[in-house]
Design a protein around this motif. Structure first.
Motif, PDB file in Angstrom:
ATOM      1  N   LEU A  80       0.704  -1.072   0.034  1.00 26.22           N
ATOM      2  CA  LEU A  80       0.081   0.111  -0.082  1.00 26.22           C
ATOM      3  C   LEU A  80       0.876   1.352   0.201  1.00 26.22           C
ATOM      4  O   LEU A  80       1.874   1.259   0.793  1.00 26.22           O
ATOM      5  CB  LEU A  80      -0.898   0.148   1.180  1.00 26.22           C
ATOM      6  N   LEU A 125       1.137   4.780   1.019  1.00 26.48           N
ATOM      7  CA  LEU A 125       0.580   5.805   1.884  1.00 26.48           C
ATOM      8  C   LEU A 125       1.512   7.011   2.087  1.00 26.48           C
ATOM      9  O   LEU A 125       2.573   7.152   1.713  1.00 26.48           O
ATOM     10  CB  LEU A 125       0.576   5.239   3.554  1.00 26.48           C
ATOM     11  N   SER A 138      -8.273  -4.234   4.480  1.00 24.36           N
ATOM     12  CA  SER A 138      -7.295  -4.561   3.377  1.00 24.36           C
ATOM     13  C   SER A 138      -6.674  -6.144   3.681  1.00 24.36           C
ATOM     14  O   SER A 138      -6.715  -6.205   4.813  1.00 24.36           O
ATOM     15  CB  SER A 138      -6.190  -3.548   3.347  1.00 24.36           C
ATOM     16  N   LEU A 155      -7.735   0.386   6.721  1.00 30.20           N
ATOM     17  CA  LEU A 155      -6.809  -0.566   6.462  1.00 30.20           C
ATOM     18  C   LEU A 155      -7.141  -1.831   6.925  1.00 30.20           C
ATOM     19  O   LEU A 155      -6.533  -2.992   6.718  1.00 30.20           O
ATOM     20  CB  LEU A 155      -5.333   0.002   7.021  1.00 30.20           C
ATOM     21  N   ARG A 195       1.090  -3.386   7.854  1.00 30.01           N
ATOM     22  CA  ARG A 195      -0.307  -2.939   8.410  1.00 30.01           C
ATOM     23  C   ARG A 195      -0.738  -3.265   9.540  1.00 30.01           C
ATOM     24  O   ARG A 195      -1.433  -2.438  10.056  1.00 30.01           O
ATOM     25  CB  ARG A 195      -1.043  -3.625   7.040  1.00 30.01           C
ATOM     26  N   GLN A 221      -8.569   6.959   7.272  1.00 27.08           N
ATOM     27  CA  GLN A 221      -7.790   5.909   6.422  1.00 27.08           C
ATOM     28  C   GLN A 221      -7.048   4.883   7.193  1.00 27.08           C
ATOM     29  O   GLN A 221      -6.906   3.698   6.530  1.00 27.08           O
ATOM     30  CB  GLN A 221      -6.664   6.816   5.348  1.00 27.08           C
ATOM     31  N   ALA A 245       3.051  -1.793   3.889  1.00 25.57           N
ATOM     32  CA  ALA A 245       2.641  -0.395   3.324  1.00 25.57           C
ATOM     33  C   ALA A 245       4.211   0.297   3.152  1.00 25.57           C
ATOM     34  O   ALA A 245       4.964  -0.221   4.069  1.00 25.57           O
ATOM     35  CB  ALA A 245       1.481   0.372   4.107  1.00 25.57           C
TER      36      ALA A 245
END
Length: 575
Positions: free
Chosen positions: A453, A455, A470, A467, A488, A463, A475
């Motif tokens: 991801l 970020l 997900s 996560l 994450r 946001q 990330a």
């Protein structure tokens, strides 16, 4: 989950078929350009000779002796001047150079070396030097294929596919033998058959043949109308065995003469080319049929214009003259001359074994196939080339007999590989890389890549909460021109600390509440690299840096994570 797995499998197959479609389009384009370049090569060689001399460039025996001698000296003079003025790196040309660049430089062939190959080979052929058009054609086609692959930004396996397309297309255009061109690419350049490459390479080969046929016209190497049917008899196979022995000795002479001359590669180009000029001039005076790369002498033999006793001398002189010319550094091919040598040897054997079952044209055909197969260790290429050039399948059984036996005896008694492989071995290089390297080159980073991801360094809390939905484990974010990797799950765990009150990583911007990732949790700096061409490049990067993971930049501003552990697992699973 089963639905997701099916979707993932379908997407993976769709990507592979999209790759095949792209390679097919590029292969077709490569075949088109190969055909056009080979037509241009023909025009540069043949048109000046027809305009100034009034004969085909290969018909040197029809010229006055002063013309023959003058052409050979002029060609060597021009070649010496060119190579004296060129930097050393541009001196490398030909099939061994193509294999070297494939194995050691990922198929990256410099354009200027191909330009040098084009013009120097043309000069040598116009001057009557005993070389062929096929080696230069392979270099030009491979360079074109590699260039298209780089422009299309293909991964390493795509580069190799396009390089094979260029080799097959060039051979197909020169001989108008599409299947033999494909087999030549696999047997001589890659030294193995690759099923996943076949369709684009076949397409390139066919299109190059069509272009050559349309612009040059059909190439009739020689007529074999006199071969109506082949009767398999004991006399036939005894004569075939004698031919095999003769061919094996000739191929050994052909290679070992060159090996002796390779020792003089550091000698001045003026000395080496002067020797070639003198020897070629002597041949031009006393045996002009040995000049050039044409099939005129073989046609004359089949038409009965040569007497029996001259054939053996012609075969030996042609073998030594070609070995001398190529061995001392003239940038030409060897396939055409080996065809002539083998064909003349076959005709000589046929004339010795006078029998109703033994046909001169048939044995010329068998000699061509056996000499090519023994010299380049390419049995199927030799067989198919003969069938395609003669448009006849009558000689397949005896041709297989002489081809297999010639290759076998050459390897067993003389420990002899392909001439190209022997040349690379002489300079300390290998003609093929090990299977592990080959396997790595055939894969991109996709099988070992993990999604990440992307970020911002300061992330809204909404946001961060999102996560949790997900399935991506990692990330990355950028801070002060450096990239950092976080898990994450670690972000979500950090978010839970808000239950104990305000945290130092909270940042208030107006009405927005943000998490400062640089202070919220420990993050690991990670290096960013552009997408490598293959897993071989990835493994080399890990071995050089010693780092456990790397962030890879993909097209369309996407990223993925590649770890050494994931790479090792992939290799162990597929082993």
């Amino acid at each position: 989950m089963k639905g997701l797995n099916l979707k993932e499998k379908w997407s993976r197959k769709a990507r592979s078929y999209n790759d095949l479609s792209l390679l097919a389009v590029l292969g077709a384009l490569c075949g088109l350009f190969c055909g056009l370049i080979m037509v241009l090569f023909y025009a540069v060689i043949y048109l000046p000779a027809r305009y100034f001399i009034g004969v085909d460039v290969d018909a040197f025996e029809t010229l006055p002796v002063e013309w023959r001698v003058g052409l050979s000296f002029s060609a060597c003079l021009f070649l010496a001047l060119i190579f004296t003025g060129l930097p050393e790196r541009l001196h490398k040309v030909g099939v061994p150079y193509v294999v070297e660049r494939l194995n050691y430089y990922n198929g990256n062939l410099p354009i200027w070396n191909a330009v040098v190959q084009f013009f120097t080979a043309a000069i040598g052929l116009i001057g009557g030097l005993s070389i062929g058009k096929e080696g230069p054609a392979v270099h030009l086609g491979a360079t074109l294929g590699g260039y298209l692959a780089r422009k299309a930004k293909l991964p390493q396996y795509g580069v190799e596919v396009l390089l094979a397309c260029g080799v097959a297309g060039s051979i197909s255009a020169i001989f108008q033998t599409p299947l033999a061109g494909v087999l030549f690419a696999f047997e001589v350049i890659f030294l193995e058959y690759r099923q996943r490459y076949v369709l684009p390479v076949l397409l390139s080969s066919v299109i190059a043949t069509l272009v050559s046929h349309y612009l040059i016209g059909p190439l009739h190497i020689f007529s074999i109308d006199s071969i109506s049917s082949v009767v398999l008899s004991l006399d036939l196979f005894l004569a075939c065995f004698a031919l095999v022995v003769f061919i094996v000795l000739l191929s050994a002479l052909f290679l070992h003469t060159q090996k002796l001359l390779w020792r003089f590669s550091d000698v001045s180009v003026w000395i080496r080319f002067s020797v070639i000029a003198v020897v070629t001039a002597l041949a031009a005076i006393y045996l002009p049929q040995t000049l050039g790369s044409g099939y005129g002498p073989l046609t004359d033999v089949l038409s009965g214009e040569f007497v029996v006793y001259s054939l053996f001398l012609l075969v030996i002189v042609k073998t030594l003259l070609t070995s001398l010319t190529v061995g001392l550094g003239v940038p030409g091919g060897m396939i055409g001359p080996t065809f002539i040598i083998g064909g003349l040897a076959g005709a000589q054997v046929a004339q010795i074994f006078e029998s109703e079952f033994i046909n001169v044209a048939l044995f010329a055909l068998l000699g061509m196939a056996a000499m090519m197969a023994a010299s380049f260790q390419a049995p199927l290429t030799a067989l198919v080339a003969i069938v395609e050039m003669t448009h006849s399948s009558e000689a397949i059984v005896p041709a297989l007999f002489v081809i297999v036996l010639a290759c076998l005896l050459t390897r067993v008694f003389f420990h002899q590989e392909s001439v190209f492989a022997e040349r690379l071995s002489y300079i300390g290089m290998v003609s093929s890389i090990n299977p592990f390297q080959r396997y790595l080159r055939q894969h991109t980073v996709k099988p070992v890549a993990e999604d990440v991801l992307l970020l911002s360094a300061q992330l809204p809390l909404e946001q961060v909460k999102g996560l949790a939905l997900s399935v991506v484990d990692y990330a990355v974010f950028k801070h002060v021109e450096k990239w950092y990797l976080v898990r994450r799950s670690a972000l979500l765990d950090t978010l839970q600390t808000l239950e104990f009150g305000p945290q130092p990583w909270l940042v208030i911007e107006g009405e927005r509440v943000l998490m400062d990732l640089t202070t919220a949790l420990e993050s690991t700096p990670i290096q960013l690299i552009d997408e490598p061409d293959s897993l071989e490049a990835v493994l080399s990067w890990f071995q050089t840096t010693g780092l456990p993971e790397v962030l890879v930049s993909l097209p369309d501003d996407c990223f993925c994570l590649v770890s050494r552990q994931r790479l090792d697992q992939f290799l162990l699973e597929d082993s």
